[in-house]
Design an enzyme around this catalytic site. Structure first.
Site, PDB file in Angstrom:
ATOM      1  CE  LYS A 122      -3.921   1.560   2.906  1.00 25.56           C
ATOM      2  NZ  LYS A 122      -4.687   1.185   4.137  1.00 25.56           N
ATOM      3  CB  SER A 204      -8.053   2.898   3.322  1.00 22.22           C
ATOM      4  OG  SER A 204      -7.119   2.358   4.238  1.00 22.22           O
ATOM      5  CB  THR A 225      -6.872   3.058  11.259  1.00 21.29           C
ATOM      6  OG1 THR A 225      -5.613   3.342  10.648  1.00 21.29           O
ATOM      7  CG2 THR A 225      -7.019   3.866  12.542  1.00 21.29           C
ATOM      8  N   GLY A 227     -11.029  -1.193   9.922  1.00 22.79           N
ATOM      9  CA  GLY A 227     -11.695  -1.847   8.800  1.00 22.79           C
ATOM     10  C   GLY A 227     -10.932  -1.856   7.490  1.00 22.79           C
ATOM     11  CB  SER A 228      -8.079   0.083   6.242  1.00 30.52           C
ATOM     12  OG  SER A 228      -8.772   1.309   6.159  1.00 30.52           O
TER      13      SER A 228
END
Ligand SMILES: *[C@@H]1O[C@H](CO)[C@@H](O)[C@H](O)[C@H]1NC(C)=O
Ligand SMILES: *[C@@H]1O[C@H](CO)[C@@H](O)[C@H](O)[C@H]1NC(C)=O
Ligand SMILES: *[C@@H]1O[C@H](CO)[C@@H](O)[C@H](O)[C@H]1NC(C)=O
Ligand SMILES: *[C@@H]1O[C@H](CO)[C@@H](O)[C@H](O)[C@H]1NC(C)=O
Ligand SMILES: *[C@@H]1O[C@H](CO)[C@@H](O)[C@H](O)[C@H]1NC(C)=O
Ligand SMILES: *[C@@H]1O[C@H](CO)[C@@H](O)[C@H](O)[C@H]1NC(C)=O
Ligand SMILES: CC(=O)N[C@H]1CO[C@H](CO)[C@@H](O)[C@@H]1O
Length: 556
Positions: A122, A204, A225, A227-228
């Site tokens: 990422k 994300s 942080t 759900g990402s």
């Protein structure tokens, strides 16, 4: 190299080497030989780390071939065809890294199961500018910036011999900018799901997930942080592990909050996730949260036991977390979840249902998480900008970032992507004070002490299980559960994205107490081996890249 995987992998290598090495060295191949070789090469849509490692060791292909194949696959689907926009940048030094690792393999053998394996990370995970890639969290405010050091997880990956193939698109600033569509960033544009045209990839870690879902790299890293990792794993038919905060280093990761940020794998199988987690977990002097983890780091591949659910007690925290009014889940999610509970029982688990968190209502009602994240984000992001060795945009703080975005609407605020509400709320905070410390205390109390840990204790459970997307906690492993049916009502997710949509995957989550990853990996593996849900459906045809190793090696 760890004991269990090494044995398994050696067996594969020996087999393939015996069969094919002679043929590969021959100048011209017979038709039968061509067919045999072609069939022996792993399909990069699904290829596992162990399969790739076996092919590399037996000389069927090299890491240079693998990098070339993945780059070609990215080229096919990223900015043309289905417009997945999963990858922001590829590494100009990946081929050189691959060649060096190929040579090292011949001279001294592989360093680990990840030796010579291409990995996408990422774009909020720092890589050295001298390696040719930016670290921007998707923001033009960081284009060309020079980080003081690479991320701790990059150091561990490279020490294990992994190749950093590129940087994945994401929801800009890990979705802590404002009310924006998942998977959109200024630099990367709108990432889309490979299971339905223009479907929401969730975020994300959107690009990492989409890339892993159709084999644009062997494995990928995301960050979470709130759900990402778990949400994109859910929506892209993947295994995602959200490690306990402090199991994997956050040093060199563009921050939201040191109290919740964590780095974890997104992969096509539980075995691959276990291999990656075993490499990236562990202490790092540059992130003191990692110094609190139990020692030694477990070999998570030793958890890959198909019988792991026998005699295990699994709880279902229905209140709040399975209330569709609160979660917004389509009712179909709960339908497939009930079928998963039957599988748990068939595998010998006792399902305790319901097994509610005492704090469930309080968690749903509380805004304390926002107090902590807003305060931490301003302090930590200011420190990130201040610590850069150079930043051509001139931005050196959150306040300057907000002004930069407003001053550069063509880059950062195209129509319908203008929100900076999270930035503005964070900028308004004034640092640590009594309200902040009370909120932090409250979060630990509600999430851990009076939340997950209380439910595990009250019902004498080994883990909790929830359908996805659901709400998120620590730690969690998410993996494929099912797919939306053809007749699902298609909804709007963002200006350019839809959700739900036919064929879009639905995941299942195991949740446990801090540092329980080993057990959670074992439960996920047992479920995966019994159901193989990922394999039940592929991405839509146009989103599947066609380049395979065969095309790279033999040009046909
Ligand atoms: C960053 O991105 C820019 C624009 O795409 C590119 O020119 C540059 O080579 C990249 N890498 C670094 C280290 O700045
Ligand atoms: C990390 O170090 C800071 C000070 O440098 C300290 O305030 C904090 O409590 C430490 N955290 C952990 C988890 O050790
Ligand atoms: C679900 O949540 C809504 C809104 O909070 C509440 O009114 C309803 O009673 C809940 N349903 C159940 C079954 O608890
Ligand atoms: C934090 O939790 C406390 C205790 O329940 C509550 O009084 C307060 O309103 C919460 N703060 C926010 C911002 O929601
Ligand atoms: C703490 O700071 C926040 C702003 O960051 C403010 O809203 C809150 O009132 C302050 N609390 C105290 C006790 O001063
Ligand atoms: C969708 O199709 C299934 C059968 O495949 C049926 O059971 C269900 O009621 C249908 N749902 C809608 C919303 O039409
Ligand atoms: C590797 C790749 O395709 N990168 C592209 C990502 O998206 C941006 C914005 O469209 C392009 O500029 C990159 O070339």
């Amino acid at each position: 190299m760890r004991a269990w995987s090494f044995a398994c992998f050696l067996a594969l290598v020996t087999l393939q080497a015996a069969v094919y090495s002679a043929q590969l060295s021959a100048g011209s191949l017979s038709n039968e030989q061509r067919i045999a070789i072609r069939q022996s090469l792993p399909d990069l849509y699904e290829a596992s780390v162990v399969e790739l490692q076996a092919g590399l060791e037996s000389g069927l292909f090299t890491s240079v071939d693998l990098v070339n194949a993945y780059l070609a696959r990215i080229e096919e689907v990223n900015l043309q065809g289905p417009l997945l926009r999963a990858v922001i940048e590829t590494s100009p030094s990946a081929l050189a890294q691959a060649a060096a690792l190929d040579a090292e393999r011949l001279a001294t053998g592989p360093r680990s199961l990840l030796h010579g394996i291409p990995v996408l990370v990422k774009d909020n995970i720092a890589t050295l500018a001298s390696e040719g890639m930016n670290t921007t969290a998707g923001s033009y405010s960081l284009l060309g910036s020079v980080v003081p050091a690479e991320a701790g997880v990059i150091t561990k990956l490279q020490a294990a011999g992994a190749i950093i193939l590129g940087k994945a698109n994401l929801s800009e600033f890990a979705h802590f900018r404002g009310n924006l569509a998942s998977g959109w960033s200024g630099r990367g544009g709108q990432c889309t799901n490979a299971y339905f045209p223009h479907a929401d990839p969730c975020g994300s870690s959107a690009g990492s997930a989409v890339a892993a879902s159709v084999g644009l790299a062997a494995v990928t890293l995301g960050t979470e942080t709130d759900g990402s990792i778990t949400c994109p794993a859910n929506q892209n038919n993947l295994v995602g592990i959200k490690p306990t905060v402090g199991l994997t280093s956050r040093a060199g990761v563009i921050p939201i909050s040191e109290h919740q940020d964590t780095v974890g794998p997104l992969t096509r199988s539980v075995a691959d996730a276990a291999i990656v987690l075993s490499v990236i977990a562990g202490p790092d002097a540059n992130d003191n949260f990692t110094l609190a983890q139990p020692s030694p780091v477990p070999d998570y591949t030793a958890a890959l036991n198909g019988n792991a659910l026998a005699n295990v007690r699994i709880g279902v925290p229905r209140a709040v977390f399975m209330n569709d009014t609160i979660t917004g889940n389509d009712p179909y999610v709960n339908e497939v979840f009930e079928a998963a509970l039957e599988v748990m029982r068939a595998l010998g688990a006792t399902v305790v249902d319901p097994a509610d968190l005492p704090s469930a209502e309080a968690i749903a009602a509380s805004g304390n998480e926002t107090v902590v994240l807003d305060t931490d984000f301003k302090i930590q992001l200011n420190a990130w900008y201040a610590g850069l060795l150079a930043n051509p945009s001139g931005v050196r703080s959150l306040a300057e970032l907000i002004a930069f975005d407003d001053a550069n609407p063509a880059l950062e605020e195209p129509p319908q992507y203008t929100s900076q509400s999270d930035f503005i709320a964070a900028e308004a905070t004034t640092g640590f004070n009594a309200t902040y410390y009370a909120a932090l205390e409250y979060d630990y109390e509600m999430g851990r002490t009076n939340g997950i840990d209380a439910a595990l204790e009250m019902y004498n459970l080994d883990a909790l299980i929830l359908p996805a997307p659901g709400m998120t906690t620590v730690p969690a492993g998410k993996f494929p559960l099912g797919f939306y049916p053809e007749n699902v009502t298609i909804g709007l997710a963002g200006p350019e994205t839809v959700y739900p949509a036919p064929g879009v995957p639905i995941g299942l989550s195991f949740l446990g107490t801090a540092w329980s990853e080993f057990a959670l990996v074992s439960y996920a593996y047992a479920y995966e081996q019994y159901t193989h849900t990922r394999l039940a459906r592929r991405a839509y045809a146009e989103a599947i890249p066609t380049t395979q190793l065969w095309d790279i090696i033999y040009g046909m």
